[in-house]
Design an enzyme around this catalytic site. Structure first.
Site, short mmCIF file in Angstrom:
data_model
loop_
_atom_site.label_atom_id
_atom_site.label_comp_id
_atom_site.label_asym_id
_atom_site.label_seq_id
_atom_site.Cartn_x
_atom_site.Cartn_y
_atom_site.Cartn_z
N ASN A 155 29.62 41.14 48.90
CA ASN A 155 30.93 41.28 49.54
C ASN A 155 31.58 42.65 49.37
OD1 ASN A 155 31.18 40.55 46.83
ND2 ASN A 155 33.03 39.35 47.14
N LYS A 178 20.25 45.43 40.96
CA LYS A 178 19.70 44.43 41.87
C LYS A 178 20.74 44.15 42.94
CE LYS A 178 18.11 39.64 42.33
NZ LYS A 178 18.93 39.46 43.55
N GLY A 230 29.33 37.40 40.58
CA GLY A 230 28.83 36.35 41.45
C GLY A 230 29.50 35.02 41.18
N GLU A 252 31.52 38.55 35.79
CA GLU A 252 32.72 38.50 36.63
C GLU A 252 32.42 37.49 37.73
OE1 GLU A 252 34.75 38.60 39.63
OE2 GLU A 252 34.28 40.71 40.01
N CYS A 286 36.44 37.42 45.47
CA CYS A 286 36.58 36.53 44.30
C CYS A 286 38.03 36.44 43.86
CB CYS A 286 35.69 37.01 43.17
SG CYS A 286 35.96 38.72 42.67
N GLU A 390 35.92 26.95 44.97
CA GLU A 390 36.25 28.26 45.51
C GLU A 390 35.97 28.24 47.01
OE1 GLU A 390 35.64 32.96 44.52
OE2 GLU A 390 33.98 31.62 44.09
#
Length: 489
Positions: A155, A178, A230, A252, A286, A390
């Site tokens: 994102n 990654k 993530g 996070e 997030c 979420e």
């Protein structure tokens, strides 16, 4: 050629092509406007992975011996290159994950500023600190620890790898990044830019690896830690691996952030902030506001202001169109998951009072893409996905409250604790409420955001550890105590 004609199964951005002879798994860059394949990239082999880890380790031997001033010169150069490339990078972001051009450019420019902030301030942030104790002399010295694995989402494909990565580089560590399988080309751009900045000894490398290879990386004794941004589910997996291999870890993770509007709020400001907090990046953030908790006395008035703000200032469409500020969701499976969550929430009693995806897609012929227009729902049951999970999309979940204690209770009634916003003209009261919210940060009269100067991170199932500020640069280091005794030999 449509990607769906060639690939039968998609799992978290990874496509599996069915063949009579074998199963080939690869990263695939897909345009979310039309779900057309842009580029496919194979996973690296285990032997290539070992070479990259070795290079990161050798690069660490070089980079850790550089002075802070020498590191700062390279990091500052990276910031300059980001600024110079901002328009081109923003276009790649738009093509890979659907972020509108202006928002993509803002992401790149923010990252450039982040580089310059740490290049300028790391010397002061990393100074050793004397300690008054029983010793003749004692101090804590901060030293690098080695290569750090970054496991990053799609994102914010430029900002997120460097949000924690730049302070780690300034500490003297090296990075193995990654990237998300959804945004591999952004990862490639980032690696090339860092090399151009002068990181030519393996200090920053991409790892196009499959999930099982993450265990291989963390199991290598040369790798010193891992940082993941993530979902909570991904955080549990990485946390288990970090514990298994005794590696330092920063997580996070997701959030279900409350956005509280008090009876003393400026409602026009609250509507403007609320819309930006929920719809930016099509709600795929997030720290986006997700649960809107509104005092009952201003609920109807706020709702009118919010609807007017959405109608007036938010436009769904192709992210390459400069008039557009709401692009598609990044992937088809994300759209389908959002629709499933909302369907279940409606089945449990919630009502849609604004927004209709079908009207938008038919009107603009956007049906081939992953578009979802802003939506407002009320009467959302607490047992529904709309409250408990979420929601990664531009959907407002609306709730009423009567008392401050009720608002706090509702805000804290979640497994998450990433951020929160509170809108009120009564600052003393707002601060008192803020201190009772169980989140990593609370923003009063603003929406939650990250800032290079301010530590950022979560509470509860939103993770642990901090990025940014003085806390962020000290996550991946050895805090070494040097102690000189009083006795003379």
């Amino acid at each position: 050629m449509c990607i769906r004609d060639r690939y039968q199964r998609r799992v978290h951005g990874i496509f599996r092509k069915q063949s009579i002879m074998n199963n080939i798994t690869r990263f695939a860059s897909i345009n979310p406007v039309n779900n057309q394949l842009i580029r496919a990239l194979d996973f690296i082999s285990d032997s290539t992975l070992q070479k990259k880890i070795a290079m990161a380790h050798e690069g660490y031997k070089i980079h850790s011996k550089r002075t802070i001033a020498e590191r700062a010169k390279l990091v500052h150069r990276a910031g300059v290159l980001l600024e110079e490339s901002a328009n081109n990078i923003a276009k790649t972001i738009a093509l890979e994950m659907g972020k509108p051009l202006a928002q993509g450019k803002a992401e790149v420019m923010k990252t450039a500023g982040h580089c310059k902030y740490y290049a300028k301030n790391a010397e002061e942030l990393l100074k050793s600190k004397p300690i008054v104790c029983a010793a003749k002399e004692a101090e804590v010295v901060l030293q690098p620890i080695g290569p750090i694995l970054l496991v990053m989402p799609w994102n914010f494909p430029i900002w997120l790898p460097l949000k924690g990565g730049i302070p780690s580089l300034m500490m003297g560590n090296t990075l193995l990044n990654k990237p998300s399988p959804t945004t591999p080309q952004c990862g490639i751009i980032l690696e090339e830019l860092m090399k151009k900045a002068g990181f030519v000894n393996g200090e920053f490398q991409n790892l196009l690896i499959d999930v099982p290879q993450v265990d291989t990386v963390l199991g290598d004794e040369r790798v010193a830690g891992v940082s993941l941004t993530g979902s909570a589910r991904a955080g549990k997996s990485i946390g288990q691996l970090a514990g298994k291999h005794i590696k330092r870890c920063v997580l996070e993770l997701g959030g279900s952030d409350p956005f509280i509007v008090t009876d003393e709020a400026d409602l026009k400001l609250a509507a403007k902030l609320g819309a930006a907090a929920r719809v930016s990046n099509s709600g795929q953030v997030c720290i986006a506001a997700k649960r809107f908790i509104i005092h009952e006395s201003v609920y109807d008035s706020y709702l009118k202001e919010l609807v007017q703000e959405l109608k007036t200032n938010y436009f769904v469409g192709d992210p390459l169109d400069t008039k557009i500020n709401v692009g598609p969701l990044a992937r088809r499976d994300l759209l389908e998951n959002l629709q499933s969550q909302l369907s279940k929430t409606v089945d449990l009693g919630a009502k849609v009072i604004y927004g209709n995806k079908d009207d938008i897609t038919k009107k603009q012929d956007l049906s081939a893409g992953n578009f979802f227009s802003p939506m407002i729902m009320e009467d959302v049951p607490k047992e529904s996905p709309g409250f408990r999970e979420e929601i990664f999309g531009p959907v407002f979940m609306m709730f009423k409250y009567k008392t401050d204690s009720e608002a706090i209770s509702m805000a804290n009634d979640t497994i998450y604790g990433l951020g929160a916003s509170l809108i009120s003209k009564n600052y003393a009261k707002a601060k008192k409420m803020a201190l009772q919210i169980e989140s990593g940060s609370v923003f009063i009269n603003d929406f939650t955001k990250t800032d290079s100067r301010v530590p950022f991170g979560g509470n509860k199932s939103s993770g642990f550890g901090r990025e940014c500020g003085d806390e962020g640069i000290k996550e991946f280091c050895n805090k070494k105590t040097v102690y000189i005794g009083q006795q003379h030999l």
